[in-house]
Each structure stands twice: as structure tokens, then as C-alpha cells.
Design a protein around this motif. Structure first.
Motif, PDB file in Angstrom:
ATOM      1  N   GLU A  62       1.117  -1.145  -0.033  1.00 29.15           N
ATOM      2  CA  GLU A  62       0.110   0.066  -0.140  1.00 29.15           C
ATOM      3  C   GLU A  62       1.053   1.219  -0.038  1.00 29.15           C
ATOM      4  O   GLU A  62       1.659   1.506   0.840  1.00 29.15           O
ATOM      5  CB  GLU A  62      -0.925  -0.115   1.332  1.00 29.15           C
ATOM      6  N   LEU A  63       0.672   2.132  -0.976  1.00 25.00           N
ATOM      7  CA  LEU A  63       1.347   3.339  -1.086  1.00 25.00           C
ATOM      8  C   LEU A  63       0.910   4.489  -0.161  1.00 25.00           C
ATOM      9  O   LEU A  63      -0.465   4.550  -0.187  1.00 25.00           O
ATOM     10  CB  LEU A  63       1.502   3.968  -2.628  1.00 25.00           C
ATOM     11  N   ILE A  64       1.723   5.163   0.622  1.00 25.31           N
ATOM     12  CA  ILE A  64       1.112   5.952   1.412  1.00 25.31           C
ATOM     13  C   ILE A  64       1.476   7.493   0.896  1.00 25.31           C
ATOM     14  O   ILE A  64       2.608   7.900   0.822  1.00 25.31           O
ATOM     15  CB  ILE A  64       1.676   6.036   3.012  1.00 25.31           C
ATOM     16  N   GLY A  65       0.564   8.194   0.231  1.00 19.92           N
ATOM     17  CA  GLY A  65       0.922   9.589  -0.389  1.00 19.92           C
ATOM     18  C   GLY A  65       1.043  10.611   0.647  1.00 19.92           C
ATOM     19  O   GLY A  65       0.795  10.340   1.956  1.00 19.92           O
ATOM     20  N   GLU A  66       1.558  11.662   0.274  1.00 25.86           N
ATOM     21  CA  GLU A  66       2.090  12.733   1.126  1.00 25.86           C
ATOM     22  C   GLU A  66       0.516  13.279   1.409  1.00 25.86           C
ATOM     23  O   GLU A  66      -0.406  13.578   0.603  1.00 25.86           O
ATOM     24  CB  GLU A  66       2.543  13.902   0.401  1.00 25.86           C
ATOM     25  N   GLY A  67       0.315  13.817   2.649  1.00 22.71           N
ATOM     26  CA  GLY A  67      -1.009  14.247   3.283  1.00 22.71           C
ATOM     27  C   GLY A  67      -2.014  13.051   3.586  1.00 22.71           C
ATOM     28  O   GLY A  67      -3.003  13.482   4.160  1.00 22.71           O
ATOM     29  N   THR A  68      -1.739  12.099   3.410  1.00 17.05           N
ATOM     30  CA  THR A  68      -2.638  10.917   3.727  1.00 17.05           C
ATOM     31  C   THR A  68      -2.362  10.876   5.070  1.00 17.05           C
ATOM     32  O   THR A  68      -1.280  10.658   5.874  1.00 17.05           O
ATOM     33  CB  THR A  68      -2.245   9.663   2.632  1.00 17.05           C
ATOM     34  N   ALA A  69      -3.466  10.164   5.886  1.00 13.49           N
ATOM     35  CA  ALA A  69      -3.400  10.097   7.431  1.00 13.49           C
ATOM     36  C   ALA A  69      -2.404   8.874   7.600  1.00 13.49           C
ATOM     37  O   ALA A  69      -2.579   7.683   7.165  1.00 13.49           O
ATOM     38  CB  ALA A  69      -4.812   9.580   7.810  1.00 13.49           C
ATOM     39  N   SER A  70      -1.539   8.876   8.305  1.00 16.96           N
ATOM     40  CA  SER A  70      -0.494   8.137   8.600  1.00 16.96           C
ATOM     41  C   SER A  70       0.258   8.723   9.930  1.00 16.96           C
ATOM     42  O   SER A  70       0.208   9.464  10.151  1.00 16.96           O
ATOM     43  CB  SER A  70       0.434   8.065   7.735  1.00 16.96           C
ATOM     44  N   ALA A  71       0.280   7.324  10.777  1.00 20.37           N
ATOM     45  CA  ALA A  71       0.733   7.883  12.283  1.00 20.37           C
ATOM     46  C   ALA A  71       2.297   8.751  12.359  1.00 20.37           C
ATOM     47  O   ALA A  71       2.137   9.733  13.009  1.00 20.37           O
ATOM     48  CB  ALA A  71       1.085   6.614  13.075  1.00 20.37           C
ATOM     49  N   GLY A  72       3.044   8.312  11.327  1.00 22.89           N
ATOM     50  CA  GLY A  72       4.221   9.031  11.312  1.00 22.89           C
ATOM     51  C   GLY A  72       4.316  10.400  10.426  1.00 22.89           C
ATOM     52  O   GLY A  72       5.124  11.187  10.459  1.00 22.89           O
ATOM     53  N   GLY A  73       3.252  10.463   9.566  1.00 23.33           N
ATOM     54  CA  GLY A  73       3.033  11.384   8.597  1.00 23.33           C
ATOM     55  C   GLY A  73       4.052  11.292   7.457  1.00 23.33           C
ATOM     56  O   GLY A  73       4.881  10.515   7.549  1.00 23.33           O
ATOM     57  N   GLY A  74       3.845  11.865   6.245  1.00 27.86           N
ATOM     58  CA  GLY A  74       4.797  11.992   5.318  1.00 27.86           C
ATOM     59  C   GLY A  74       4.549  10.731   4.343  1.00 27.86           C
ATOM     60  O   GLY A  74       3.487   9.883   4.672  1.00 27.86           O
ATOM     61  N   ARG A  75       5.046  10.345   3.078  1.00 28.84           N
ATOM     62  CA  ARG A  75       5.008   9.270   2.303  1.00 28.84           C
ATOM     63  C   ARG A  75       5.360   8.158   2.762  1.00 28.84           C
ATOM     64  O   ARG A  75       6.434   8.173   3.908  1.00 28.84           O
ATOM     65  CB  ARG A  75       5.857   9.767   0.996  1.00 28.84           C
ATOM     66  N   GLY A  76       5.116   7.073   2.581  1.00 29.50           N
ATOM     67  CA  GLY A  76       5.788   5.848   2.906  1.00 29.50           C
ATOM     68  C   GLY A  76       4.880   4.818   2.166  1.00 29.50           C
ATOM     69  O   GLY A  76       4.342   4.862   1.095  1.00 29.50           O
ATOM     70  N   VAL A  77       5.381   3.537   2.465  1.00 23.22           N
ATOM     71  CA  VAL A  77       4.678   2.265   2.303  1.00 23.22           C
ATOM     72  C   VAL A  77       4.418   1.210   3.211  1.00 23.22           C
ATOM     73  O   VAL A  77       5.013   1.461   4.555  1.00 23.22           O
ATOM     74  CB  VAL A  77       5.639   1.417   1.418  1.00 23.22           C
ATOM     75  N   ARG A  78       3.417   0.634   2.993  1.00 31.75           N
ATOM     76  CA  ARG A  78       3.014  -0.468   3.921  1.00 31.75           C
ATOM     77  C   ARG A  78       2.740  -1.810   3.343  1.00 31.75           C
ATOM     78  O   ARG A  78       2.171  -1.865   2.467  1.00 31.75           O
ATOM     79  CB  ARG A  78       1.751   0.109   4.608  1.00 31.75           C
ATOM     80  N   LEU A  79       3.148  -2.942   4.118  1.00 36.69           N
ATOM     81  CA  LEU A  79       2.704  -4.087   3.568  1.00 36.69           C
ATOM     82  C   LEU A  79       1.708  -4.573   4.165  1.00 36.69           C
ATOM     83  O   LEU A  79       1.239  -4.657   5.458  1.00 36.69           O
ATOM     84  CB  LEU A  79       3.953  -5.295   4.135  1.00 36.69           C
ATOM     85  N   THR A  80       0.453  -4.871   3.444  1.00 33.85           N
ATOM     86  CA  THR A  80      -0.647  -5.150   3.772  1.00 33.85           C
ATOM     87  C   THR A  80      -1.135  -6.767   3.724  1.00 33.85           C
ATOM     88  O   THR A  80      -2.200  -7.242   4.278  1.00 33.85           O
ATOM     89  CB  THR A  80      -1.987  -4.522   2.693  1.00 33.85           C
ATOM     90  N   SER A  81      -0.346  -7.583   3.224  1.00 36.13           N
ATOM     91  CA  SER A  81      -0.011  -8.997   3.289  1.00 36.13           C
ATOM     92  C   SER A  81       1.149  -9.678   3.030  1.00 36.13           C
ATOM     93  O   SER A  81       1.995  -9.020   2.631  1.00 36.13           O
ATOM     94  CB  SER A  81      -1.096  -9.665   2.017  1.00 36.13           C
ATOM     95  N   PRO A  82       1.173 -10.650   3.702  1.00 33.98           N
ATOM     96  CA  PRO A  82       2.661 -11.344   3.865  1.00 33.98           C
ATOM     97  C   PRO A  82       3.393 -11.289   2.531  1.00 33.98           C
ATOM     98  O   PRO A  82       2.644 -11.891   1.671  1.00 33.98           O
ATOM     99  CB  PRO A  82       2.488 -12.620   4.316  1.00 33.98           C
ATOM    100  N   PRO A  83       4.721 -10.996   2.554  1.00 31.12           N
ATOM    101  CA  PRO A  83       5.399 -11.237   1.263  1.00 31.12           C
ATOM    102  C   PRO A  83       5.408 -12.736   0.692  1.00 31.12           C
ATOM    103  O   PRO A  83       5.541 -13.629   1.684  1.00 31.12           O
ATOM    104  CB  PRO A  83       6.744 -10.691   1.492  1.00 31.12           C
ATOM    105  N   GLY A  84       5.362 -13.037  -0.451  1.00 33.50           N
ATOM    106  CA  GLY A  84       5.565 -14.352  -1.228  1.00 33.50           C
ATOM    107  C   GLY A  84       4.223 -14.937  -0.743  1.00 33.50           C
ATOM    108  O   GLY A  84       4.005 -16.135  -0.856  1.00 33.50           O
ATOM    109  N   GLY A  85       3.044 -14.328  -0.840  1.00 32.61           N
ATOM    110  CA  GLY A  85       1.818 -14.906  -0.606  1.00 32.61           C
ATOM    111  C   GLY A  85       1.217 -15.675  -1.962  1.00 32.61           C
ATOM    112  O   GLY A  85       2.114 -16.176  -2.617  1.00 32.61           O
TER     113      GLY A  85
END
Length: 88
Positions: A62-85
């Protein structure tokens, strides 16, 4: 849309190299290398960017865009399911 730093972070979360990412999104290895080497937001062919974002989403990123609600603020990425699923 997506920054080079987000792309590198997403790849690291998935534990894949540039070649594997290129295969997953049907892009060439040089295209992925160019995207990751760019500064800030990745610019390029809209079709290529959509393939990249869709492949990452299918892999559970999941890509976290600038200005999107996120605990740490700013852009980022989040893994929504285990890798290699079920995506390979």
C-alpha cells in the motif's frame, strides 16, 4: 503518485530484486533501474507507472501518499499482506 524512495522501500519489504520486480510488472530491468535512480516522484509513461503500482498492490504493498493519514506523517509504504503470498 510514487517516489523512488517508496519504490525501493516496497521492493525491500517484498524481499525482491529489481529483476523480479521488472518481471512482475512486465517492464524492462532498465526501466525499473531508471525509476529507482530518479529523484522525488517518479516520472514516466503513464502505462508503465500504472503497471508498476498495480503489481505492487497485487503483492500487498500500500502506497501512502503525501498528506494521507499516517501515524508518522509523510510518504511511505505499508505491507498489507505477507510477502510471497499467492502473488508470484
Amino acid at each position: 503518485m510514487i517516489t523512488a524512495a517508496q519504490l525501493r522501500a516496497a521492493r525491500a519489504l517484498l524481499g525482491i530484486d529489481q529483476r523480479e520486480l521488472a518481471q512482475r510488472c512486465s517492464l524492462s530491468l532498465p526501466t525499473i533501474q531508471r525509476m529507482e535512480a530518479s529523484e522525488g516522484v517518479i516520472r514516466g509513461n503513464v502505462d508503465s507507472l500504472m503497471k508498476l503500482v498495480e503489481a505492487l498492490a497485487a503483492a500487498g504493498i500500500e502506497l501512502i501518499g503525501e498528506g494521507t493519514a499516517s501515524a508518522g506523517g509523510g510518504r511511505g509504504v505499508r505491507l498489507t499482506s505477507p510477502p510471497g503470498g499467492d502473488v508470484k
